[in-house]
Design an enzyme around this catalytic site. Structure first.
Site, PDB file in Angstrom:
ATOM      1  N   GLU A   1     -16.958 -35.199 -38.757  1.00  0.00           N
ATOM      2  CA  GLU A   1     -16.710 -33.873 -39.362  1.00  0.00           C
ATOM      3  C   GLU A   1     -15.447 -33.875 -40.226  1.00  0.00           C
ATOM      4  O   GLU A   1     -15.160 -32.910 -40.897  1.00  0.00           O
ATOM      5  CB  GLU A   1     -16.628 -32.794 -38.263  1.00  0.00           C
TER       6      GLU A   1
ATOM      7  N   CYS B   1     -16.207 -38.330 -30.085  1.00  0.00           N
ATOM      8  CA  CYS B   1     -14.909 -38.711 -29.534  1.00  0.00           C
ATOM      9  C   CYS B   1     -14.725 -38.164 -28.111  1.00  0.00           C
ATOM     10  O   CYS B   1     -15.346 -38.689 -27.192  1.00  0.00           O
ATOM     11  CB  CYS B   1     -13.802 -38.281 -30.497  1.00  0.00           C
TER      12      CYS B   1
ATOM     13  N   HIS C   1     -14.836 -39.334 -35.847  1.00  0.00           N
ATOM     14  CA  HIS C   1     -14.928 -37.916 -36.239  1.00  0.00           C
ATOM     15  C   HIS C   1     -15.683 -37.739 -37.554  1.00  0.00           C
ATOM     16  O   HIS C   1     -15.050 -37.583 -38.600  1.00  0.00           O
ATOM     17  CB  HIS C   1     -13.510 -37.345 -36.415  1.00  0.00           C
TER      18      HIS C   1
HETATM   19  N1  GLN Z   1      -8.050 -39.514 -26.730  1.00  0.00           N
HETATM   20  C1  GLN Z   1      -8.812 -38.295 -26.544  1.00  0.00           C
HETATM   21  C2  GLN Z   1      -9.298 -38.159 -25.122  1.00  0.00           C
HETATM   22  O1  GLN Z   1      -9.203 -39.077 -24.378  1.00  0.00           O
HETATM   23  C3  GLN Z   1      -9.989 -38.234 -27.490  1.00  0.00           C
HETATM   24  C4  GLN Z   1      -9.493 -38.138 -28.894  1.00  0.00           C
HETATM   25  C5  GLN Z   1     -10.393 -37.416 -29.818  1.00  0.00           C
HETATM   26  O2  GLN Z   1     -11.308 -36.692 -29.423  1.00  0.00           O
HETATM   27  N2  GLN Z   1     -10.094 -37.573 -31.080  1.00  0.00           N
HETATM   28  O3  GLN Z   1      -9.781 -37.129 -24.756  1.00  0.00           O
END
Ligand code: GLN
Length: 217
Positions: A175, A78, A173
């Site tokens: 995890e 992410c 995610h």
């Molecule tokens: N929206 C977040 C960002 O731009 C990322 C979200 C996440 O890691 N769950 O950093």
């Protein structure tokens, strides 16, 4: 095996728990010295602007780049994907931070209405069983360069996991769900007993990894 988890902000504790459940030593990385003697590094999800600012302030950017360039596996989930991408589409991150992986990502790609959702992913390297994935204000991968393999897609074809040699990225995610196949896949890249060639091609199932663009050398 010793795996580092960048522990400046975000979901690092959940990755540590998962690694320990897989009998792997998990090391919190906050200083460049912590990168020594690691077999792999995870950059967790969180807020990419915050993780990026702190990582820069703590002098971690070049050491993480060197870590990846030395061939050791790096996995961004992410926000970690956003930090690893060469191109980022969005206002806030004005320039790519680590700029390691030849992908273009769009931050917060699902907008406010569906900022969090769960989906079953088709992920051939993990086997036939779909992977149940949790997306939280997730980015998507809009472009993959030559030499980047697509590992998983949403039903509509959107790319949400990819690999370029020793670098792995997932927009969701892993995890946060019980399925540990993505962690095991990453660990298969990190296993120092596996040679460089097989490390690049390591897959859990026998199915080939689909690639887009130029095939990897
Ligand atoms: N929206 C977040 C960002 O731009 C990322 C979200 C996440 O890691 N769950 O950093």
């Amino acid at each position: 095996m010793r795996i580092g988890v960048l522990a400046v902000q975000g979901a690092f504790a959940e990755h540590e728990t998962r690694l320990r459940a897989l009998s792997v030593e998990a090391v919190q990385v906050r200083l460049s010295q912590h990168l020594q003697r690691l077999d792999g590094l995870i950059i967790p999800g969180g807020e990419s602007t915050t993780i990026g600012k702190l990582a820069r302030r703590w002098g971690l950017i070049d050491p993480i780049r060197d870590f990846a360039r030395s061939g050791r596996p790096l996995w961004g989930t992410c926000a970690g994907l956003i930090l690893m991408a060469k191109d980022v589409i969005d206002g806030e991150v004005d320039h790519p931070l680590l700029a390691l992986m030849d992908v273009t990502v769009r931050r917060n790609a699902f907008g406010r209405q569906v900022d969090s959702f769960e989906a079953e992913l088709n992920a051939p390297p993990l086997g036939e069983e779909p992977f149940h994935a949790v997306f939280i204000r997730a980015p998507v991968i809009e472009r993959v360069g030559g030499g980047v393999d697509v590992l998983a897609r949403l039903e509509d074809g959107t790319v949400v996991a990819a690999q370029q040699g020793n670098m792995l990225v997932t927009a969701f995610h892993p995890e946060l769900t019980a399925d540990d196949r993505f962690h095991r896949y990453f660990l298969s890249l990190c296993d120092p007993s596996v040679g460089e060639t097989s490390r690049r091609d390591a897959v859990i199932s026998k199915q080939p990894v689909r690639s887009e663009g130029r095939p990897s050398p």
